[in-house]
Write a protein that holds these residues in place. Structure first.
Motif, PDB file in Angstrom:
ATOM      1  N   LEU A   1      29.202  33.116  27.458  1.00 29.69           N
ATOM      2  CA  LEU A   1      29.690  34.552  28.016  1.00 29.69           C
ATOM      3  C   LEU A   1      28.663  34.851  29.113  1.00 29.69           C
ATOM      4  N   ARG A   2      27.598  34.789  28.515  1.00 28.75           N
ATOM      5  CA  ARG A   2      26.412  35.294  29.749  1.00 28.75           C
ATOM      6  C   ARG A   2      26.450  34.385  30.919  1.00 28.75           C
ATOM      7  N   LEU A   3      26.669  33.220  30.553  1.00 22.80           N
ATOM      8  CA  LEU A   3      26.870  32.191  31.879  1.00 22.80           C
ATOM      9  C   LEU A   3      27.996  32.795  32.858  1.00 22.80           C
ATOM     10  N   LEU A   4      29.277  32.890  32.177  1.00 21.96           N
ATOM     11  CA  LEU A   4      30.537  33.391  33.071  1.00 21.96           C
ATOM     12  C   LEU A   4      30.172  34.669  33.637  1.00 21.96           C
ATOM     13  N   LEU A   5      29.227  35.672  32.743  1.00 22.21           N
ATOM     14  CA  LEU A   5      29.046  36.894  33.602  1.00 22.21           C
ATOM     15  C   LEU A   5      28.209  36.710  34.850  1.00 22.21           C
ATOM     16  N   ALA A   6      27.221  35.564  34.792  1.00 24.25           N
ATOM     17  CA  ALA A   6      26.422  35.388  35.995  1.00 24.25           C
ATOM     18  C   ALA A   6      27.123  34.788  36.935  1.00 24.25           C
ATOM     19  N   VAL A   7      28.584  34.016  36.903  1.00 25.20           N
ATOM     20  CA  VAL A   7      29.203  33.420  37.912  1.00 25.20           C
ATOM     21  C   VAL A   7      29.868  34.628  38.303  1.00 25.20           C
ATOM     22  N   LEU A   8      30.320  35.554  37.716  1.00 27.16           N
ATOM     23  CA  LEU A   8      31.258  36.588  38.282  1.00 27.16           C
ATOM     24  C   LEU A   8      30.443  37.734  38.959  1.00 27.16           C
ATOM     25  N   HIS A   9      29.077  38.124  38.585  1.00 28.13           N
ATOM     26  CA  HIS A   9      28.223  38.989  39.122  1.00 28.13           C
ATOM     27  C   HIS A   9      27.978  38.376  40.535  1.00 28.13           C
ATOM     28  N   ASP A  10      27.611  36.883  40.542  1.00 24.00           N
ATOM     29  CA  ASP A  10      27.159  36.418  41.912  1.00 24.00           C
ATOM     30  C   ASP A  10      28.385  35.956  42.817  1.00 24.00           C
ATOM     31  N   ALA A  11      29.503  35.859  42.272  1.00 26.39           N
ATOM     32  CA  ALA A  11      30.552  35.594  43.171  1.00 26.39           C
ATOM     33  C   ALA A  11      31.021  36.999  43.842  1.00 26.39           C
ATOM     34  N   LEU A  12      31.045  38.170  42.987  1.00 20.61           N
ATOM     35  CA  LEU A  12      31.191  39.355  43.556  1.00 20.61           C
ATOM     36  C   LEU A  12      30.316  40.189  44.334  1.00 20.61           C
ATOM     37  N   ASP A  13      28.979  39.575  43.961  1.00 17.16           N
ATOM     38  CA  ASP A  13      27.616  40.213  44.334  1.00 17.16           C
ATOM     39  C   ASP A  13      27.863  41.799  44.209  1.00 17.16           C
ATOM     40  N   GLY A  14      28.010  41.937  42.711  1.00 21.50           N
ATOM     41  CA  GLY A  14      28.490  43.180  42.376  1.00 21.50           C
ATOM     42  C   GLY A  14      28.816  43.270  41.054  1.00 21.50           C
ATOM     43  N   PRO A  15      29.515  44.260  40.445  1.00 21.47           N
ATOM     44  CA  PRO A  15      30.091  45.429  41.217  1.00 21.47           C
ATOM     45  C   PRO A  15      28.743  46.339  41.679  1.00 21.47           C
ATOM     46  N   ALA A  16      28.900  46.798  42.763  1.00 14.29           N
ATOM     47  CA  ALA A  16      27.937  47.637  42.988  1.00 14.29           C
ATOM     48  C   ALA A  16      27.830  49.115  42.440  1.00 14.29           C
ATOM     49  N   GLY A  17      28.956  49.748  41.985  1.00 19.71           N
ATOM     50  CA  GLY A  17      29.166  51.021  41.277  1.00 19.71           C
ATOM     51  C   GLY A  17      30.339  50.824  40.457  1.00 19.71           C
ATOM     52  N   VAL A  18      30.662  52.186  39.869  1.00 20.22           N
ATOM     53  CA  VAL A  18      31.568  52.605  39.157  1.00 20.22           C
ATOM     54  C   VAL A  18      33.090  52.211  39.795  1.00 20.22           C
ATOM     55  N   GLY A  19      33.058  52.661  41.045  1.00 25.82           N
ATOM     56  CA  GLY A  19      34.161  52.669  41.997  1.00 25.82           C
ATOM     57  C   GLY A  19      34.645  51.129  41.948  1.00 25.82           C
ATOM     58  N   GLU A  20      33.718  50.491  42.484  1.00 24.73           N
ATOM     59  CA  GLU A  20      34.277  48.803  42.654  1.00 24.73           C
ATOM     60  C   GLU A  20      34.406  48.400  41.176  1.00 24.73           C
ATOM     61  N   TRP A  21      33.999  48.658  40.207  1.00 24.27           N
ATOM     62  CA  TRP A  21      34.293  48.224  38.693  1.00 24.27           C
ATOM     63  C   TRP A  21      35.696  48.661  38.616  1.00 24.27           C
ATOM     64  N   GLN A  22      36.088  49.886  38.725  1.00 20.44           N
ATOM     65  CA  GLN A  22      37.311  50.462  38.388  1.00 20.44           C
ATOM     66  C   GLN A  22      38.414  49.770  39.120  1.00 20.44           C
ATOM     67  N   GLU A  23      38.301  49.460  40.509  1.00 19.25           N
ATOM     68  CA  GLU A  23      39.254  48.589  41.268  1.00 19.25           C
ATOM     69  C   GLU A  23      39.381  47.050  40.526  1.00 19.25           C
ATOM     70  N   LEU A  24      38.524  46.331  40.019  1.00 17.67           N
ATOM     71  CA  LEU A  24      38.601  45.471  39.279  1.00 17.67           C
ATOM     72  C   LEU A  24      39.454  45.374  37.965  1.00 17.67           C
ATOM     73  N   TRP A  25      39.218  46.634  37.252  1.00 13.37           N
ATOM     74  CA  TRP A  25      39.672  47.038  35.916  1.00 13.37           C
ATOM     75  C   TRP A  25      41.269  47.301  36.504  1.00 13.37           C
ATOM     76  N   GLU A  26      41.595  47.958  37.376  1.00  5.85           N
ATOM     77  CA  GLU A  26      42.874  48.352  37.578  1.00  5.85           C
ATOM     78  C   GLU A  26      43.803  47.097  38.319  1.00  5.85           C
ATOM     79  N   ALA A  27      43.188  46.316  38.573  1.00 11.24           N
ATOM     80  CA  ALA A  27      43.735  45.076  39.529  1.00 11.24           C
ATOM     81  C   ALA A  27      44.448  44.286  38.435  1.00 11.24           C
ATOM     82  N   LYS A  28      44.140  44.221  37.260  1.00  6.77           N
ATOM     83  CA  LYS A  28      44.835  43.718  36.402  1.00  6.77           C
ATOM     84  C   LYS A  28      44.722  42.053  36.093  1.00  6.77           C
ATOM     85  N   GLU A  29      43.858  41.558  37.026  1.00  9.89           N
ATOM     86  CA  GLU A  29      43.553  40.080  37.150  1.00  9.89           C
ATOM     87  C   GLU A  29      42.138  40.075  37.873  1.00  9.89           C
ATOM     88  N   LEU A  30      41.457  38.937  37.521  1.00 13.91           N
ATOM     89  CA  LEU A  30      40.150  38.640  38.378  1.00 13.91           C
ATOM     90  C   LEU A  30      40.457  38.207  39.724  1.00 13.91           C
TER      91      LEU A  30
END
Length: 553
Positions: free
Chosen positions: A61-90
């Motif tokens: 799981l930590r490896l997958l999180l490292a991939v996701l963090h680096d692929a997005l170079d983020g999220p920078a803040g709560v706003g970017e995170w909320q957009e990801l959450w509401e998108a319903k898909e990665l």
């Protein structure tokens, strides 16, 4: 080159190696790319990763999180995170492009930069060793309780990749092979440097209804209290390591952030393979990482203040990872999971800090980015080491189901009610233990075993009840009324066990005998007297169960 018999490569972005369980209950082994593509809530969506051990799931799981963090170079803040959450898909295409750019570094058998390995790692004698050194489910002295009674002689590439990730995270301490080029080596040996980084932790992560939710719930924004530097990158985005460990400024300032930490190269490893799989390994020490005061970097564990380390290091404030007790259910340590800065006195530092991932979820709830009634599981995973940390004795795995509302700032009273409810259970079971002790003393028997058995039985009776009660707490729940309901459940369950203990008391216990109290007085102790004392203690421990006209003693 880590191969020795013609193996041509094993691309982890295109070859299946990560085991998952889908929402329909079926299991599969997927490529790194497929895991992100199938992480949604569709009919065939991935529910969770299922490693060979719970600790392997945590490391993956930590490896997958490292991939996701680096692929997005983020999220920078709560706003970017909320957009990801509401998108319903990665953002699958973004992740796919990222993995394509780093494809060579995800090749398990790459000739120059094999995944999480050192291509030319070698000892002075050019040795390699059996795979038991990285396969953690090979037992130490207990060969009859495993499918690997004869050790791990050969692994497929997929399984070898999983144990490789696990070794960096959880490898035990002890004397290891000494790599040529490592200045710490003496007489050809690498002397103990401690366990892999995750082995220090009482691992905690939030689990959602599917893998997408799980990944996002643990995807902490870079503007949070967790330190992140501009140089933060995962292992595959940094120059390949050699045999030598970090030195100088790098050793002081790293890990630079979550991506660096989640893929920390705590070991130097080289796999030996042929066309049929992996048949040997060289395992040496890698980059050290000290546990004290890493709470601003590591979010996946609770932290406890350590007076012993403060004295040893000469510092006013030292926090250490709070490890899990294999004999204690996760809900019994609820305070360390839910309470932000527990035990804080005026002018004093907190005795405990809750995990950063829990702090992050609370932040999301407070900002309205996450519904307060959204259900999550707080998963706890850890390894307990034995014999000078040279072997893994036990692996812990537990979960507590709750709603995000328990983490929100405005739910402080409800959160405290939940913490107090766990304490109610402790007090009630303590009274049950006293009853077992009293009956045994009345019969002139040893008290230690009856007390322990009664406590185990009591917590066993309350375990499911508490989990169900906790999961039912919602944003509109009344703290006082919910705790009253809980105390009533506890009193019924523990009183029932108490009746069984009294009914099973023998004639000697009913006849009783004279004992000396703690005050030096003499007392005629019988099973009946122990029972009366039990009901008094139970009523005192659970005051909300008493009717208005019921006496307190």
């Amino acid at each position: 080159m880590p191969t020795d018999g013609g193996a041509t490569g094993f691309d982890l972005t295109e070859r299946p190696w990560i085991p998952v369980r889908r929402r329909d209950g079926s299991e599969a082994e997927l490529t790194l790319t497929e895991v992100f593509e199938g992480a949604d809530s569709g009919p065939n969506g991935i529910r969770r990763i299922v490693g060979d051990l719970p600790t392997q799931e945590f490391a993956l799981l930590r490896l997958l999180l490292a991939v996701l963090h680096d692929a997005l170079d983020g999220p920078a803040g709560v706003g970017e995170w909320q957009e990801l959450w509401e998108a319903k898909e990665l953002p699958v295409q973004q992740i796919r492009d990222y993995l394509g750019r780093h494809r060579d570094r995800f090749d398990l058998l790459h000739p120059k930069a094999p995944f999480m390995q050192v291509a030319d790692l070698h000892t002075a004698k050019n040795e390699f060793f059996p795979l038991d050194r990285i396969v953690a489910d090979v037992p130490n002295g207990a060969p009859f309780f495993t499918m690997r009674a004869r050790g791990a002689r050969r692994l497929g590439f997929a399984e070898a990749a999983r144990w490789l990730v696990h070794a960096h995270a959880y490898d035990p301490s002890g004397i290891k092979s000494g790599a040529v080029g490592d200045a710490r080596v003496k007489n050809g040996k690498g002397y103990p440097q401690g366990v892999g980084w995750a082995g220090n932790l009482g691992g905690v992560f939030l689990e959602g209804r599917d893998l997408r939710e799980t990944l996002l719930l643990n995807l902490i924004a870079f503007d949070s209290d967790i330190r992140t530097d501009d140089q933060d990158r995962p292992a595959w985005a940094l120059p390949p390591t050699g045999a030598a460990a970090l030195r100088g400024a790098e050793q002081v300032y790293r890990p630079y952030g979550l991506r660096d930490l989640y893929t920390w190269q705590g070991r130097r490893i080289r796999l030996f393979a042929d066309d049929d799989g992996v048949h040997g390994v060289l395992l040496c020490y890698g980059d050290p990482l000290d546990a004290p005061n890493q709470h601003h970097r590591e979010p996946m564990t609770a932290w406890r203040r350590s007076p012993a380390q403060e004295k040893k290091l000469g510092k006013n404030q030292v926090y250490m990872p709070a490890e899990h007790d294999p004999a204690r259910s996760a809900w019994r340590g609820l305070e360390s999971l839910l309470q932000g800065r527990a035990g804080r006195q005026r002018g004093e530092a907190a005795e405990r800090l809750r995990p950063g991932v829990v702090e992050w979820a609370a932040h999301l709830a407070n900002d309205g980015a996450l519904s307060e009634d959204h259900p999550v599981s707080v998963r706890t995973v850890g390894a307990k080491y034995g014999t000078q940390q040279s072997v893994i004795d036990e692996v812990t795995d537990d979960r507590v189901n709750l709603r995000i509302t328990l983490l929100a700032r405005r739910s402080a009273q409800l959160r405290q009610a939940a913490i107090d409810a766990a304490a109610d259970a402790d007090q009630a079971v303590f009274a049950l233990g006293n009853l077992a002790t009293g009956i045994a003393r009345a019969a002139g028997l040893d008290t230690e075993a009856p007390r322990a058995q009664a406590r185990d039985r009591g917590f066993g009776e309350l375990d499911h009840l508490f989990r169900v009660w906790l999961a039912g707490l919602a944003s509109d729940s009344s703290p006082q009324e919910e705790r009253r309901k809980w105390q009533r459940q506890v009193r019924r369950a523990i009183a029932s066990v108490g009746r069984e203990l009294v009914d099973a008391a023998g004639e000697r216990a009913w006849s009783g005998r004279i004992i000396e109290t703690d005050k030096g007085d003499e007392l005629w102790l019988t099973a009946g007297r122990a029972e009366r004392r039990f009901h008094y203690e139970l009523a005192t421990a659970l005051p909300l169960t008493q009717e208005p006209d019921e006496p307190g003693d």
